[in-house]
Every structure is written in C-alpha cells, then in structure tokens.
Design a protein around this motif. Structure first.
Motif, mmCIF file in Angstrom:
data_model
loop_
_atom_site.group_PDB
_atom_site.id
_atom_site.type_symbol
_atom_site.label_atom_id
_atom_site.label_comp_id
_atom_site.label_asym_id
_atom_site.label_seq_id
_atom_site.Cartn_x
_atom_site.Cartn_y
_atom_site.Cartn_z
ATOM 1 N N LEU A 1 -14.091 -4.824 10.839
ATOM 2 C CA LEU A 1 -12.735 -5.090 11.329
ATOM 3 C C LEU A 1 -12.787 -5.945 12.585
ATOM 4 C CD1 LEU A 1 -10.825 -1.660 11.041
ATOM 5 C CD2 LEU A 1 -10.976 -3.516 9.369
ATOM 6 N N THR A 2 -11.827 -6.834 12.743
ATOM 7 C CA THR A 2 -11.682 -7.575 13.991
ATOM 8 C C THR A 2 -11.092 -6.633 15.047
ATOM 9 O OG1 THR A 2 -9.424 -8.199 13.488
ATOM 10 C CG2 THR A 2 -11.164 -9.677 12.685
ATOM 11 N N ILE A 3 -11.013 -7.114 16.273
ATOM 12 C CA ILE A 3 -10.409 -6.300 17.330
ATOM 13 C C ILE A 3 -8.953 -5.975 16.984
ATOM 14 C CG2 ILE A 3 -9.603 -6.306 19.738
ATOM 15 C CD1 ILE A 3 -12.132 -7.503 20.594
ATOM 16 N N ASP A 4 -8.190 -6.976 16.545
ATOM 17 C CA ASP A 4 -6.784 -6.731 16.205
ATOM 18 C C ASP A 4 -6.636 -5.718 15.073
ATOM 19 O OD1 ASP A 4 -5.873 -8.337 18.185
ATOM 20 O OD2 ASP A 4 -5.363 -10.061 16.908
ATOM 21 N N GLU A 5 -7.497 -5.853 14.067
ATOM 22 C CA GLU A 5 -7.430 -4.903 12.950
ATOM 23 C C GLU A 5 -7.801 -3.491 13.408
ATOM 24 O OE1 GLU A 5 -8.562 -7.923 9.233
ATOM 25 O OE2 GLU A 5 -10.138 -6.915 10.361
ATOM 26 N N THR A 6 -8.794 -3.418 14.296
ATOM 27 C CA THR A 6 -9.198 -2.106 14.814
ATOM 28 C C THR A 6 -8.070 -1.480 15.622
ATOM 29 O OG1 THR A 6 -11.493 -2.857 14.937
ATOM 30 C CG2 THR A 6 -10.935 -0.888 16.193
ATOM 31 N N LEU A 7 -7.433 -2.295 16.461
ATOM 32 C CA LEU A 7 -6.322 -1.770 17.275
ATOM 33 C C LEU A 7 -5.180 -1.302 16.375
ATOM 34 C CD1 LEU A 7 -6.219 -4.369 20.197
ATOM 35 C CD2 LEU A 7 -7.070 -2.005 20.268
ATOM 36 N N GLN A 8 -4.899 -2.048 15.312
ATOM 37 C CA GLN A 8 -3.823 -1.659 14.402
ATOM 38 C C GLN A 8 -4.173 -0.351 13.686
ATOM 39 O OE1 GLN A 8 -2.968 -3.814 10.568
ATOM 40 N NE2 GLN A 8 -1.019 -4.198 11.576
ATOM 41 N N MET A 9 -5.403 -0.268 13.201
ATOM 42 C CA MET A 9 -5.843 0.953 12.515
ATOM 43 C C MET A 9 -5.727 2.152 13.448
ATOM 44 S SD MET A 9 -8.693 3.088 12.471
ATOM 45 C CE MET A 9 -10.179 2.159 12.919
ATOM 46 N N GLN A 10 -6.163 1.980 14.688
ATOM 47 C CA GLN A 10 -6.120 3.096 15.647
ATOM 48 C C GLN A 10 -4.680 3.442 16.045
ATOM 49 O OE1 GLN A 10 -8.783 1.941 18.819
ATOM 50 N NE2 GLN A 10 -10.587 2.608 17.670
ATOM 51 N N ALA A 11 -3.840 2.412 16.159
ATOM 52 C CA ALA A 11 -2.430 2.670 16.498
ATOM 53 C C ALA A 11 -1.775 3.523 15.420
ATOM 54 C CB ALA A 11 -1.679 1.345 16.655
ATOM 55 N N MET A 12 -2.251 3.372 14.183
ATOM 56 C CA MET A 12 -1.712 4.170 13.081
ATOM 57 C C MET A 12 -2.375 5.542 13.029
ATOM 58 S SD MET A 12 -1.593 1.091 10.247
ATOM 59 C CE MET A 12 -0.906 2.037 8.882
ATOM 60 N N LYS A 13 -3.691 5.548 13.021
ATOM 61 C CA LYS A 13 -4.421 6.798 12.788
ATOM 62 C C LYS A 13 -4.215 7.823 13.903
ATOM 63 C CE LYS A 13 -8.983 8.677 11.879
ATOM 64 N NZ LYS A 13 -10.338 8.478 11.365
ATOM 65 N N THR A 14 -4.325 7.375 15.139
ATOM 66 C CA THR A 14 -4.213 8.296 16.269
ATOM 67 C C THR A 14 -2.930 8.071 17.051
ATOM 68 O OG1 THR A 14 -6.530 7.694 16.566
ATOM 69 C CG2 THR A 14 -5.630 9.332 18.074
ATOM 70 N N GLY A 15 -2.542 6.801 17.171
ATOM 71 C CA GLY A 15 -1.431 6.463 18.043
ATOM 72 C C GLY A 15 -0.073 6.972 17.558
ATOM 73 N N ALA A 16 0.140 6.925 16.258
ATOM 74 C CA ALA A 16 1.484 7.211 15.731
ATOM 75 C C ALA A 16 1.964 8.615 16.106
ATOM 76 C CB ALA A 16 1.506 7.014 14.211
ATOM 77 N N LEU A 17 1.092 9.607 15.987
ATOM 78 C CA LEU A 17 1.516 10.974 16.330
ATOM 79 C C LEU A 17 1.722 11.136 17.831
ATOM 80 C CD1 LEU A 17 -0.329 13.626 14.126
ATOM 81 C CD2 LEU A 17 1.763 12.372 13.668
ATOM 82 N N LEU A 18 0.887 10.479 18.635
ATOM 83 C CA LEU A 18 1.070 10.559 20.089
ATOM 84 C C LEU A 18 2.388 9.893 20.489
ATOM 85 C CD1 LEU A 18 -2.623 9.811 21.128
ATOM 86 C CD2 LEU A 18 -1.406 11.968 21.542
ATOM 87 N N ARG A 19 2.696 8.784 19.862
ATOM 88 C CA ARG A 19 3.980 8.129 20.144
ATOM 89 C C ARG A 19 5.136 9.019 19.727
ATOM 90 N NH1 ARG A 19 1.483 3.836 17.871
ATOM 91 N NH2 ARG A 19 2.859 3.821 16.055
ATOM 92 N N PHE A 20 4.996 9.666 18.550
ATOM 93 C CA PHE A 20 6.067 10.561 18.122
ATOM 94 C C PHE A 20 6.296 11.657 19.152
ATOM 95 C CE2 PHE A 20 7.299 14.694 16.503
ATOM 96 C CZ PHE A 20 8.564 14.408 16.012
ATOM 97 N N ALA A 21 5.217 12.203 19.703
ATOM 98 C CA ALA A 21 5.340 13.305 20.667
ATOM 99 C C ALA A 21 6.310 12.936 21.783
ATOM 100 C CB ALA A 21 3.967 13.656 21.248
ATOM 101 N N VAL A 22 6.146 11.725 22.293
ATOM 102 C CA VAL A 22 6.978 11.274 23.407
ATOM 103 C C VAL A 22 8.381 10.895 22.934
ATOM 104 C CG1 VAL A 22 7.091 9.642 25.307
ATOM 105 C CG2 VAL A 22 4.872 10.494 24.542
ATOM 106 N N ASP A 23 8.444 10.249 21.753
ATOM 107 C CA ASP A 23 9.758 9.922 21.168
ATOM 108 C C ASP A 23 10.581 11.198 20.966
ATOM 109 O OD1 ASP A 23 9.020 7.301 21.050
ATOM 110 O OD2 ASP A 23 8.694 7.256 18.885
#
Lengths: 310, 310
Positions: free
Chosen positions: B182-204
């Motif tokens: 994966l490129t850096i952008d692809e890695t960041l996108q994958m991580q934003a989905m895999k781990t980030g999405a639930l953390l964002r929901f917590a605050v939302d």
C-alpha cells in the motif's frame, strides 16, 4: 376467489415483492460510498452482492411488504425494511455455511460465499451485511418518523440477536455435540429462535409501519409465530424427503448430522399433521386482525410455506 | 492545571468511564432475556461476556462519555451509547482474531475467544455483540427522543460497516497478499476506516447526544479524525517498539506479516513526528468548538493516545 386464483395471485405478489427487493438491494449495494462512509472496498462489496442478489424466494421481504400493505403502506418504507431483513437473513446463511459452523459448499445451487471468495471475506461480508441492515432501517429514507425507525431497529435487533436468531444457531450447533438429543420442546424453542424470529419480525414490521392497534399487532404476532413454526416443520420434512437438485443445497444432511428435527421427533406423518394445524392457526390469527379479506394473501402465504417443495 | 495535574485528572476520568462501562456491560449481558427475546443461551452469553468484560482501557467509551459531558449530558444516555460502541469494538477483535483472519491466540493477555471457546461460538458471539449494540442504542432507555436514537444508530452503522471498520479490515487483509504494498495514502485510508471510524463515531456521538451546533459538530469531527489517526500511528510505533508482555498481544507481528504500517512507510522518526503533529491538530480542533477549558480533558486524551505504552 377460488383456490387456484388465490394461489396465482399469491405467486404474482411473491414475484412482485422479489423484484422490488432485488432492485432495491442492487441499488443499496452500489459501489458509491454514502455520506460518512470512506470507500466501499470492491471485493468486499462483490461478496456482499454475491450473497444477497439473484437468489431465494424472498419470503421475508414478501411478508414485510404484504403485512405493511394490510394497512395501506406501500413503497420505500416497506421495501427498505424488507431489504434490511433480507440482508440479515443472507448474512446468517453466509456465517452458518462457514467451515467452523455447518461447513456447506452449496447454497441456492451455487458455491457458498467462503468457497466463491475465501473465509475471511465471507466472515467480513456477513458482518458488513448485518451492519448495513441497521443503517438501512435507521436512515430517514425508510420513514419520516425517527421514533418509528428506532422501534423497527430495536425489533429487528432483538429478533436477530442472542435471544433470537443468533442464539438459535448457537443452540442448534450445541445440540449436534450434546450427550442427549433435544426434546420436542427444546427443538421447538431452538427453531422458534433460529428460523422463527426473523419471520415473526417480518410480520411485526408491517404492523409497526402500518400503525397497527395493539390487538392487531397481537394477532399478527400469533400469525407470524404459527407461520414460522410451519416453515420450520416444512423445512424438516423437505430435508427428509427432498432431493438435492430441487433444494439447491444438500438434502438429508440434518439426519446425517443427528441434528434435532421435528421429523426425527414426531415421525413424518406427525410432522405433516403439525404443519397443517399450524396453517390453520395462522389463518385464524389473521381473521382476528379484523382486516377481512385483505388478509387472504397472507393466509395463502401460510399454505405456500407448508406445501413448498424447495 | 499543570501537566501533571491534567494527566492525573485524565487518568481519574478514564478509570471512572471504564468502571461505568464495565458495570453497564455486565448488566446488559445478564442472563435474563429481554422482552421479545426467547432465551439467552448460556454458552453464547458466556462467550459474549468473556470478550467484553474485564478488559481494555475503554478508550472509546471514555470518548463518548467525555464528549457528551462537554454539552452537560451525563448518565444512561452516554453510558449505554458507550457500551454499544464497545460491543462493536469487542466483536471486531473477536472476528479479527479468527484463524481465517489474523489468527491470533492472545488478546489482552488472555486466550482469544476461539481459543477459550471454539470457532463457531466465537463467530456467533461476535454476531451477537454486533447485533446487540444496535438493540442497546435503539432502546428508549438510551434516550427519550426516538429521532436522536435513530440518528445514533445510523452513525454507528455507517462507522462500523463496509465503508468504515469492516471495510478497513477487508482492505488490511487484502494488502497482506497484494502484489504491491500500500502507498502512504492507501495506508492512511485503510487505517481511517479500520481504526479511525469507531473513534470518530465516539466523539460524534457526544455531539449528537449533546445537541452540538453544526460548527461544533464539525470541529469535533476534526478532533475525532486527528485522534483516530494519532491512535493508529501510535499503534504502529508500539508494534515496532513494544514488547509482548506490555501489549498483552504479540508484538512485531505487523512487520512479520508485511502488514502496511506507517513505521514501515515513514520510518520510526517520521511516524513519531506525524503523531505529534496529529496531537496538535486535535487540540486546535477542540479550541474551535468554542467550549473552552471543558475540552482540556479531550486534549489530554489525544496526548495520552499518542504516548501510550500498551
């Protein structure tokens, strides 16, 4: 209407519900990400589409759509709720077919999801479908009234969860390796959870969408319960009598595995007698809704479920 | 408050959120069936309890509870939403640990669910937790306003589904066997989905429960996004530097498997620089909520996430 005309009308409406569900599922499972989604990974989406599109009689969607129609509710509200329920039904098949569960290679005449893709993708596609079902119901596109949407989500989760479908599958698996076979009561309970809960939800959903009175909701619940029980006896009869080609899945596998079935417990004739009694019960419950001949289509559905050959 | 006092206050509130979440999860996962449930099978329930109780920092519940508190919302509404989110986090760990996925034997220093029970029970307990999460949010006990509950369900499903967490796990698995890393952008996108999405929901979720203005909601979203990204870089740094005992799971496994990590792409120093920048970004976003020093606890959370040792 005579019996032949009723059966034909039922077939027509079953096909119409299947078509409406298929189009709506196809649109819901499009490649474009919804607001709040980052991207829909192609292979995961393909697996989700593989397990939901182009297959099945769509009995659960039909029941949602027709029970909502009893109250004059048609269109998006019923169709989207039907799609959500079908997604949960389909996810449960994907997970139940896994090697660690029923280990089936064939489903609706096609390779099961973990055969067509791989095990990890099958597990994740099931998780994705289960999650998306609640997205679809909770979305304002399903109904303008948020309170009604929350009520639907709660009823769906409760039917599909540990005290319903998922719990039923756990009990069914446990029975396979248990020292003593399940009693009739235990088998009925397991089946009421594993298969019955989603069928009951289908009919309940129509009442929720249609604003059924408490008495109507109670009568619909009795109908759904009898229909679900009839469905499962018919399933057991089919597994004992059917052939693999007509079923689109391997026949005789329940007996082979020592699974708890009503044919095993009641004998084939006993199971058929029970099935007929449940159809009667379902029909009586419909009469109690006070909705008159509009309920005929659902009575026909009960007869269909009991008599189906696949 | 000086830095030491802030860190101590953060610790105190993190522990308080963990305690509140633990008690609420324990009560939600009681043996007694809820209305609409038939029975809660003992072994399935035991597996669901095994994977949710007694473990973890409860960072996501803390974020729900503290972001709701920004708006003066406390009690059941926040705690139940926190429990639902934690159930989804825990189910995802159970499924990710399966042999067909990451094939891990150890989680939080204990055998993973499929090791402690069996694979079928692990799969079903994950399905049960995912389903129950939506039950908990949709239940009127969470909030009197049905429309708000439906909004929470929708946001949670979208964060957890094919365009969020589940999709992120699919992308992560695909990257392991892909021909090109994966490129850096692809890695960041994958991580934003895999781990980030639930953390964002917590605050939302805190903003939804608290009735945040659109500007406040937007600022909170930026905070959640930066926090989620910081969390994942810190995770990659930990996996590269950490030891198995402190982590409670096997260290170094990402590199071993050729998983896409930011340490691999940016180097250890680059990853640490990025982590610090994300903490700055998170802190600036909090200032933009206009909620003043009440947000200090969430700024401290960002520093904690970036500096954690397990």
């Amino acid at each position: 209407m005579d019996a032949a005309a009723r059966a034909e009308e039922f077939r027509r409406r079953l096909d119409a519900a299947a078509d409406a569900t298929e189009s709506a599922l196809d649109a819901l499972l499009a490649a474009r990400a919804l607001p709040g989604e980052i991207v829909r990974p192609a292979r995961l989406l393909e697996a989700m589409r593989y397990s939901t599109l182009g297959g099945g009689k769509r009995l659960r969607p039909f029941l949602v759509i027709e029970s909502a129609r009893l109250f004059g509710v048609e269109g998006e509200s019923a169709t989207r709720t039907a799609c959500a329920l079908e997604m949960i039904h389909c996810y449960s098949l994907v997970h139940d077919d896994l090697p660690a569960m029923d280990d089936d290679d064939l489903r609706r005449g096609r390779p099961t999801a973990h055969k067509a893709f791989d095990e990890a993708t099958a597990i994740l596609s099931g998780d994705g479908l289960l999650t998306y079902a609640f997205d679809v119901v909770a979305d304002p596109a399903t109904h303008a009234d948020g309170d009604l949407r929350a009520t639907l989500v709660l009823a769906l989760a409760r039917a599909a969860g540990l005290g319903g479908m998922v719990g039923g599958q756990a009990l069914d698996l446990a029975a396979e390796t248990a020292a003593t076979p399940l009693t009739i009561d235990e088998t009925l309970q397991m089946q009421a959870m594993k298969t019955g809960a989603l069928l009951r939800f289908a009919v309940d959903a129509g009442g929720i969408l249609g604003g059924a009175t408490p008495a109507q909701a109670e009568a619909l619940q009795r109908y759904g319960k009898a229909l679900g029980a009839a469905f499962q006896v018919a399933d057991d009869i089919l597994d004992a009598e059917g052939d693999t080609a007509a079923l689109g899945k391997r026949a005789g596998k329940d007996a082979e595995r020592g699974k708890a079935t009503l044919v095993g417990l009641l004998g084939l004739d006993g199971a058929k007698t029970r099935c007929a009694a449940l159809v009667e019960e379902a029909t009586r419950a419909l009469a109690d809704t006070g909705l008159g001949e509009r309920t005929e289509i659902l009575a026909e559905a009960a007869r269909f479920v009991a008599a189906r050959r696949n």
